[in-house]
Scaffold this active site. Structure first.
Site, mmCIF file in Angstrom:
data_model
loop_
_atom_site.group_PDB
_atom_site.id
_atom_site.type_symbol
_atom_site.label_atom_id
_atom_site.label_comp_id
_atom_site.label_asym_id
_atom_site.label_seq_id
_atom_site.Cartn_x
_atom_site.Cartn_y
_atom_site.Cartn_z
ATOM 1 N N ASP A 84 47.453 133.817 -4.172
ATOM 2 C CA ASP A 84 46.468 132.967 -3.528
ATOM 3 C C ASP A 84 45.484 133.861 -2.775
ATOM 4 O O ASP A 84 45.727 135.051 -2.581
ATOM 5 C CB ASP A 84 47.185 132.011 -2.575
ATOM 6 C CG ASP A 84 46.229 131.077 -1.854
ATOM 7 O OD1 ASP A 84 45.255 130.633 -2.472
ATOM 8 O OD2 ASP A 84 46.448 130.819 -0.663
ATOM 9 N N LYS B 205 47.656 126.068 -10.706
ATOM 10 C CA LYS B 205 48.314 127.324 -10.349
ATOM 11 C C LYS B 205 49.688 127.403 -10.997
ATOM 12 O O LYS B 205 50.046 128.420 -11.599
ATOM 13 C CB LYS B 205 48.428 127.455 -8.831
ATOM 14 C CG LYS B 205 47.106 127.657 -8.105
ATOM 15 C CD LYS B 205 47.328 127.825 -6.608
ATOM 16 C CE LYS B 205 46.013 128.045 -5.870
ATOM 17 N NZ LYS B 205 46.210 128.250 -4.422
#
Length: 1114
Positions: A451, A832
């Protein structure tokens, strides 16, 4: 209501069915075009109506009997499934406050109990469940079968404890560990379930009730700092303004407090008991997984106007597992147990199994085949005479030590040691190992998916830039902003008469053609930033009267800001620095303090909170001095560009700030007349009462205001990089790890952070994947990208990624894996996790995901290794991860040092334990072949158990302390990590080498004993067992690369234990014979024959073909 919706629903389903069919047909032609071809952009396909559902045109009576039976069974199965789905279907509910008679979809229904149960087993399923989880591994199942064969007299080799004691030990340790874990879960659940709360009855009495006994419709009182036990609708609070704050870090991972608003009608009631006199009931949507939305209606009885409806939204909810942070809250229960948002969002992560465990499982299967082949070979040589099949099974049992059960015990103990090393490493302080079964996986990582916000960056927002169209103000020009603000407000010391924002009023009265001054632009921009937000100033334990009487300096030191976004806190903190302070805020008003300390009052009329879909937030306020109504809005540039008036500088400045790595926001305003606001308010109130598609109705009404707004400014906020991020990423890239950055930020910001963090070098070519929405566009863009995939860093938006994965999933992953770096911007949490899954499935690579927020949890749990950072967004990612770190820079030592050591140590340990079993099995094979192929064990059961435990266990297990290079060297030369990803430390090649070594040593010990002790065969046990123990101890010494004092102690202690056992176990050993000089020198010769050639080979190999780490040590 249901009957009217049914035809519409059926028609929609039919329409969706045929629309999907036609869509598939029209696009199927693209499958015939190679990805590299530049085929036509449009493909015409025709579909005949007669081809639809052709399977139903065959008459039933012409089908065979089997076909009809299958059809009947299929229909029965689908009917049962439909009944189960209908039974488990969740629907909206009507709840009468305080009354248990509630309905679900118009019919009475029982709701799930509010009991928390995190236990994996119960009293009945505990033992079977644990045993199943153990014996699903081939290694344990194999030994169970071997142990069971000892109950058959014809197959019995020795004592039962020889086989059952090690197996019972392993299972006992496992049952004890699982039992302790279950007890911890039980007591933890019991504490939560038995937590006492206050329940208000319909007659006004207050009784105590346990959390597990709370039911839907109960009215519950939640004290400050108390956990909310179920999903509630917020009825009233002890706070005068009708609001309270809740902490949601255990639900969404965000540490910022959230503001919740009590229902107006119940908050105004004189007391809580008076709520029931309103005869309230509410309509709530069916249980949803989305924690950020809620739709409902609250209805009360009114003698004059009948029923009064109030709309319910997320602001009126108190979700389970959140904590009340201010005041006392009273709420009515709407969802309990498994219907609560927290339970519906709780995932059951799969137990992660390391690649090393899978490789060892494959090797044990190879060894099992070797046992079968060896047993058949001895039977073939012996001849198929008599009960040969019984001899075959006896040989299989005899050679079962080829697969040692101690292998699993040693590996599990080794993993516990590696985890302890990680947690005790001071260079990566505060690192926690939450999954102790996969530390060696850290040494096999191919892809690191990270991230951005809070992971690579600090998630500490600092205001850096303000652009008002004509001038850009940076950190060095903030005094100019302060001066403009001072000039915009009257100085009380100069003019004591009440004045109101003179400059703004003067400019507004001027003709539109006159150019607005910089002072006006700056003042309006700062005022908009001070008003347009959801920030609340908090003064701990201070009343309104005390706030008014306190000194400004003391107030400034006491004030803290609470908001759901650190960006908003940064903006409001900056307005305070330049002179316009957010002094007080409640549900209906905002008070600002100007540079001279005078309070400016505003009435809050409407607030439109930020959502991920709208990407903007707005507020309508009324200046109490001028009665002017202003609509302020701020949001992302891509959204605001269609809302503000035409200008020639917004896009350019947003791009400039993004290239500097700043997070941008566009701020605008619109002045509303009384008439236009009244019209909007009526339509807005009506939209909020909609039960179906409320969000779309509200959005449509708000969009009527979002037209022709005046652009005020563009702000730039910096999210600083964490310390040593650049160095860490550089080391990981040099170690051969591909790094992908997955972020929800905009394209320009993502590119800037990728460059500033050195994820993408400044001279590296960047390929920005074009925006694609359909199959044809994705096809053409992938062809264009293919030519540059191996050299350029890929930057792709989440929308384009979704299109590529929908139509060309495998092709996209194949091309993306060729890129040196990949950045996915505007990426959702679901995407993701999907990217991680695709790398696992298609690329067959080991993945590691790292993040700090609740939106990273799915990604972390999907990866082979999940690392969570304890950051500003809370501990949700840290708690869900396999490894928790405090900073991103700790990932370097975690992978390059501990991951590398854990893998190499586990590889050495497992191969040595296998070698130990192979060695004694080879000796058994030689013994059986020499002594007329008898299926008799060479050693008695106690010696077999002692061989793998007290005699050799400590030296062999001390290999977990071995290391080839120091931690400093591993970090200085990250290239050493590359070899691990290929799995060469434990491969079929190294396995075969150890097999050859075992055959050589086992044969050398047995045949050497037969040659040198030809006349002393009665002492074969003493001779061969002594040589066997000495060989094992010497092999451990030859395998060690860096000596540790524990290794030396374990070697000496094991030798001492063996010598002591010669005295204790006189029935096994002839001490008189073993103390003779002939015995000693002959055993020494046998041991030297088995070990010296290997020692010489090690020296020669180190001289002419040294490993890479030996050069670094030199």
């Amino acid at each position: 209501m249901d009957s009217t919706k049914a035809p519409l629903l059926d028609s929609r389903r039919r329409g969706a069915k045929y629309s999907r069919l036609s869509s598939n047909v029209s696009l199927s032609g693209l499958d015939e075009i190679p990805l590299m071809s530049m085929g036509p952009t449009e493909i015409e396909m025709t579909t005949e109506d007669d081809d639809l559902e052709t399977y139903s045109t065959t008459p039933l009576d012409r089908r065979g009997f089997a076909s009809r039976c299958c059809l009947c069974l299929s229909n029965l199965y689908h009917s049962l499934c439909a009944c189960c789905r209908k039974r488990n279907e969740l629907g909206p509910r009507t709840i009468h406050v305080g009354i248990e008679a509630n309905t679900l979809d118009g019919r009475e229904s029982r709701f799930p109990p509010n009991r928390i149960c995190n236990q994996k087993y119960n009293i009945i399923t505990f033992v079977p469940g644990v045993l199943y989880n153990q014996f699903k591994f081939f290694l344990n199942l194999y030994f169970l079968v071997m142990a069971c064969t000892q109950f058959i007299p014809a197959l019995k080799i020795g004592y039962l404890y020889t086989y059952w004691a090690p197996l019972a030990f392993v299972l006992g340790v496992t049952l004890l560990r699982e039992g302790l874990d279950e007890l911890r879960r039980y007591f933890r659940d019991k504490d939560i379930n038995n937590t006492m709360y206050k329940k208000i009855l319909t007659d006004g009495r207050i009784v105590d009730i346990a959390a597990c006994n709370i039911k839907v419709s109960d009215v519950v009182v939640i004290e400050k700092d108390q956990r909310i036990p179920a999903d509630l609708i917020f009825l009233r609070t002890s706070e005068k303004n009708g609001t309270c704050f809740i902490r949601t870090d255990q639900l969404d991972g965000e540490t910022d407090w959230k503001l919740r608003i009590a229902i107006a009608s119940t908050q105004k009631a004189p007391s809580t008991a008076d709520i029931f006199r309103l005869q309230p009931f509410l309509y709530a949507e069916k249980p949803q997984i989305d924690i950020h939305s809620f739709t409902g209606t609250f209805t009360t009885a009114d003698d004059l106007s009948g029923n009064v409806d109030e709309s319910l939204s997320i602001e009126n909810t108190l979700w389970a597992d959140t904590v009340v942070a201010s005041g006392t809250a009273v709420g009515v229960v709407v969802y309990t147990g498994k219907h609560t948002r927290s339970v519906m969002n709780a995932s059951n992560p799969q137990t992660k199994i390391g690649l090393l465990d899978e490789e060892i499982n494959r090797l044990t299967k190879i060894l099992f085949v070797a046992v079968i082949v060896l047993s058949f070979a001895l039977i073939i040589v012996k001849g198929f005479e008599g009960p040969w099949y019984r001899y075959l099974f006896r040989f299989i049992v005899l050679f079962s030590y080829i697969i040692p059960i101690s292998l699993r015990v040693n590996l599990d103990m080794g993993k516990a040691v590696y985890s302890w090393f990680i947690e005790k490493d001071k260079s990566i302080a505060e690192t926690i190992v939450r999954t102790s079964t996969i530390p060696e996986e850290l040494g096999r990582i191919n892809y690191l998916l990270t991230d951005k916000t809070g992971t690579l960056t600090k998630n500490e927002m600092i205001f850096k830039r303000l652009h008002v169209g004509t001038v850009s103000y940076g950190t060095d020009s903030m005094p100019d902003v302060e001066n403009f603000l001072r000039q915009s407000y009257p100085d009380p010391s100069v003019d004591s008469e009440p004045q109101v924002e003179a400059t703004s009023q003067t400019v507004r009265k001027q003709k539109p053609k006159i150019k607005k001054s910089d002072q006006y632009r700056v003042h309006e921009a700062v005022k908009a930033l001070a008003l347009c937000h959801n920030v609340t100033p908090v003064y701990e334990d201070a009343s309104d009267a005390e706030l008014t009487a306190m000194d400004m300096t003391l107030l400034d030191s006491m004030r803290t800001y609470q908001a759901s976004s650190p960006d908003e806190v940064a903006l409001v903190s900056w307005t305070e620095e330049v002179g316009l302070t957010l002094f007080r805020r409640d549900l209906t008003s905002i008070e600002l303090r100007n540079p001279y300390g005078t309070l400016v009052h505003y009435t809050v009329l409407q607030v439109f909170p930020f959502t991920s879909e709208s990407k903007r937030m707005g507020i309508i306020v009324r200046n109490t001095s001028t009665n002017e109504i202003t609509f302020y809005m701020k949001g992302a540039d891509v959204i605001m560009s269609n809302i503000v008036r035409y200008n020639d500088w917004m896009d350019e400045e947003c791009g400039n700030m993004a290239r500097e790595g700043l997070r941008t926001l566009v701020v605008a305003k619109k002045v509303l007349s009384e008439k236009s606001y009244a019209d909007f308010e009526a339509r807005y109130r009506q939209a909020k009462l909609s039960v179906t598609d409320r969000a779309s109705h509200i959005s449509a009404v708000v969009e009527t205001l979002e037209l022709d707004m005046e652009l005020l400014c563009v702000t730039g906020v910096e999210d600083q990089l964490q310390s040593d991020v650049r160095q860490t990423l550089e080391k990981l890239k040099n170690a051969g790890i591909r790094i992908w950055m997955l972020t929800g930020d905009k394209l320009e910001t993502a590119i800037c952070i990728a460059k500033s963090s050195r994820l993408v070098s400044r001279v590296q070519e960047i390929y920005v994947f074009k925006q694609v929405t359909n199959r044809n566009e994705a096809h053409l863009e992938l062809n264009s990208f293919r030519r540059r995939a191996s050299d350029a860093a890929l930057i792709i938006r989440g929308e384009s990624l979704a299109a590529c994965l929908e139509f060309y999933e495998h092709e996209f992953i194949e091309l993306a894996c060729q890129c040196p770096a990949v950045v996915v911007c505007r990426c959702s949490p679901t995407q993701k996790a999907e990217i991680v899954k695709l790398l696992r499935v298609h690329a067959k690579k080991r993945t590691c995901a790292i993040g700090d927020g609740g939106n990273d949890v799915n990604m972390i749990q999907t990866a082979h290794c999940g690392i969570g950072i304890v950051g500003k967004e809370g501990r949700q990612a840290s708690l869900a991860a396999d490894f928790s770190v405090s900073q991103f820079k700790n990932v370097g030592p975690l992978l390059l040092v501990h991951g590398r050591n854990s893998y190499k140590r586990s590889a050495s340990l497992s191969q040595f334990v296998i070698h130990r079993g192979l060695l004694i099995s080879v000796m058994q094979a030689v013994f059986s072949s020499v002594f007329y192929f008898s299926s008799v064990s060479i050693y008695q059961g106690l010696l077999m158990v002692g061989y793998s435990t007290i005699y050799t266990m400590f030296p062999v297990f001390s290999l977990v302390l071995d290391q080839d290079v120091s931690a400093e060297t591993a970090l200085m030369y990250p290239e050493l990590y590359k070899a691990l990803t290929k799995g060469r430390s434990l491969s079929l090649k190294t396995f075969l080498i150890w097999v050859i070594i075992s055959i050589y040593q086992g044969g050398g010990i047995m045949y050497g004993s037969l040659l040198l002790f030809d006349e002393d065969m009665l002492h074969i046990v003493s001779i061969t067992f002594t040589s066997l123990i000495l060989t094992e101890l010497l092999m451990v010494a030859l395998t060690i690369r860096t000596w540790h004092w524990v290794m030396l102690v374990s070697e000496i202690a094991s030798l001492g234990i063996y010598i002591l056992s010669l005295v204790v176990f006189k029935s096994f050993f002839d001490t008189t014979f073993m103390t003779t000089t002939a015995f000693m020198w002959k055993v020494t010769v046998i041991t030297a024959i088995s070990c010296v050639p290997l020692f010489l080979w090690k020296i020669i190999r180190k001289k002419f073909s040294p490993p890479s780490y030996s050069k670094l040590n030199d």
